[in-house]
Write an enzyme that holds these catalytic residues in place. Structure first.
Site, PDB file in Angstrom:
ATOM      1  N   HIS A 149      15.688  44.676   5.541  1.00 43.82           N
ATOM      2  CA  HIS A 149      16.021  43.937   4.314  1.00 43.82           C
ATOM      3  C   HIS A 149      14.871  43.964   3.312  1.00 43.82           C
ATOM      4  CE1 HIS A 149      13.347  40.590   5.402  1.00 43.82           C
ATOM      5  NE2 HIS A 149      13.806  40.702   6.642  1.00 43.82           N
ATOM      6  N   SER A 223      15.166  47.590  -1.208  1.00 41.23           N
ATOM      7  CA  SER A 223      14.040  47.058  -1.973  1.00 41.23           C
ATOM      8  C   SER A 223      12.712  47.176  -1.215  1.00 41.23           C
ATOM      9  CB  SER A 223      14.341  45.601  -2.350  1.00 41.23           C
ATOM     10  OG  SER A 223      13.417  45.108  -3.290  1.00 41.23           O
ATOM     11  N   ASP A 368      19.521  47.466 -12.718  1.00 43.57           N
ATOM     12  CA  ASP A 368      18.486  46.860 -11.876  1.00 43.57           C
ATOM     13  C   ASP A 368      17.327  46.371 -12.747  1.00 43.57           C
ATOM     14  OD1 ASP A 368      16.536  46.232  -9.943  1.00 43.57           O
ATOM     15  OD2 ASP A 368      17.233  47.817  -8.606  1.00 43.57           O
ATOM     16  N   HIS A 396      20.192  44.712  -8.842  1.00 47.91           N
ATOM     17  CA  HIS A 396      19.367  44.870  -7.653  1.00 47.91           C
ATOM     18  C   HIS A 396      20.082  44.464  -6.366  1.00 47.91           C
ATOM     19  CE1 HIS A 396      15.479  45.679  -5.876  1.00 47.91           C
ATOM     20  NE2 HIS A 396      15.479  44.536  -5.250  1.00 47.91           N
TER      21      HIS A 396
END
Length: 419
Positions: A149, A223, A368, A396
């Site tokens: 994540h 990310s 984003d 995002h």
């Protein structure tokens, strides 16, 4: 002519207001440095280390080289008041206590300390292929997929979105691992850790790669998790079958100080948009960020209760819960040592994967506001064989949340192409 003059005046006004706001925040952060030093000594018997020192020659030797684990952004963040007041070298020792007075010590946040003396391991959600269909493998083992994540998130980002939307065929043929990265979610949040890329990678190896004996695997990352994913893949290039990078924060590291360049791009001192202002506030101001974490994270049960009353919903969205599942120490160091510090190492990681001919797919939303679109193009320039997909009107997070089925189709197509 008048229109150009009006635009110039408007830009000047915005720049002036922005400069004044951040000058005030510089002063406030310097004052809170003194405040926390006093209150830490009062409540804990000693002051907590911080990064309010002026750069020294020793610092340059320790962190100026490419292989250094600590990012130069930890102490090179310009603050005129800090430079006026702090001429000595404030200690940057590792904090020994597992929980500071400003951290939450509730059962959920502190559960990782229940087995005192045991080896620390990450919280990992494992989704096994359905037992009823094991005979369909005909001696072939299920392939492994590791999900990482992003910043201030957890494994829920994947288990609540992608896991349920995978096709039945994928659920039968792939073993899924969703990891809570070190310092986030239900994983350990030790204060005697500086949350470097090496720390994150070693914990993934200790918690997933080695115990589950993963001799080959795919990686999916979002990310900040993309930086850790590339570092992990670069260590195991011949085990990684494919890597999917979603909104990767990748800037070319050809400039003199790649870490400071990354800080100024991903957390520029700007008032607008609000998301960028929040990033700059939490990334530039160590002590103000600790104040926010004290108010929000330490008292998360109160805020969650208020949200439940306001929304009449006992089950809060996982993103609202993940927002508070970290300490200031873990988030601060991960931001600087992974996102900023990793900038000087990304080129090397991609070179290794390019030589190993690992399949790389990149996906990013066209709207984003966290990671510039140039980051995906940078990957393509560095690794020409990489596939880059720009999703129209996605930001995002909505590049994943809201288009789960499309992303699952892309993932399954990539995984299948490596068989």
């Amino acid at each position: 002519m008048l229109k150009i003059s009006a635009n110039l005046s408007q830009k000047w006004l915005i720049s002036s207001v922005s400069a004044l706001v951040f000058l005030f925040l510089d002063l406030l952060d310097a004052l809170f440095c003194v405040f926390f030093r006093l209150i830490d000594e009062l409540l804990e018997g000693k002051t907590s280390p911080c990064y309010c020192s002026i750069e020294t020659e020793e610092d340059k030797r320790d962190t100026g080289n490419e292989e250094s684990e600590l990012s130069t952004t930890l102490y090179k963040r310009r603050n005129i008041f800090r430079e006026m007041w702090f001429r000595g070298n404030v200690s940057r020792r590792k904090v020994n206590e597992n929980v500071r007075w400003s951290d939450c010590a509730c059962e959920n946040c502190f559960s990782w300390m229940s087995n005192i003396g045991a080896e620390l391991k990450l919280h990992v959600v494992v989704k096994e292929p359905e037992q009823a269909n094991l005979q369909d493998f005909k001696g072939k083992k299920a392939e492994n997929v590791v999900f990482l994540h992003g910043f201030i998130s957890s494994s829920s980002f994947w288990t609540e979105t992608i896991f349920p939307k995978l096709s039945e065929d994928a659920k039968q043929n792939y073993k899924l691992f969703a990891v809570d990265l070190l310092g986030f979610g239900k994983s350990p949040k030790p204060n005697n850790c500086l949350y470097t890329i090496k720390d994150h990678v070693e914990m993934i190896e200790r918690s997933v790669i080695h115990p589950f004996e993963l001799n080959s695997f795919h990686i999916v990352a979002h990310s900040m998790g993309c930086v850790v994913a590339l570092a992990l893949a670069a260590i195991h290039p011949h085990k990684v079958k494919s890597i999917t990078l979603i909104a990767p924060p990748y800037l070319s590291s050809t400039k003199e100080d790649a870490s400071l360049t990354a800080l100024n791009r991903f957390a520029a001192k700007r008032l607008w948009p609000p998301l960028l202002f929040g990033s700059s506030f939490m990334s530039w101001y160590e002590h103000l960020g600790r104040c926010v974490c004290y108010i929000i994270c330490k008292n998360h049960r109160i805020w969650e209760g208020i949200l439940k009353l306001l929304t009449w919903n006992r089950n809060l969205h996982f993103m609202a819960i993940d927002l508070t599942r970290h300490t200031h120490h873990s988030a601060w160091h991960t931001m600087h040592n992974v996102i900023c510090g990793g900038a000087k190492l990304m080129d090397k990681y991609l070179e290794i994967l390019k030589k190993a001919k690992v399949k790389i797919n990149v996906t990013q939303g066209s709207r984003d506001q966290v990671v510039p679109l140039e980051c995906s193009n940078n990957v393509k320039m560095k690794v020409p064989d990489a596939e880059v997909k720009i999703v129209a009107n996605a930001d995002h997070t909505s590049v994943v949340i809201g288009r789960e089925k499309d992303l699952c189709n892309d993932l399954e197509k990539l995984w299948g192409s490596t068989s």
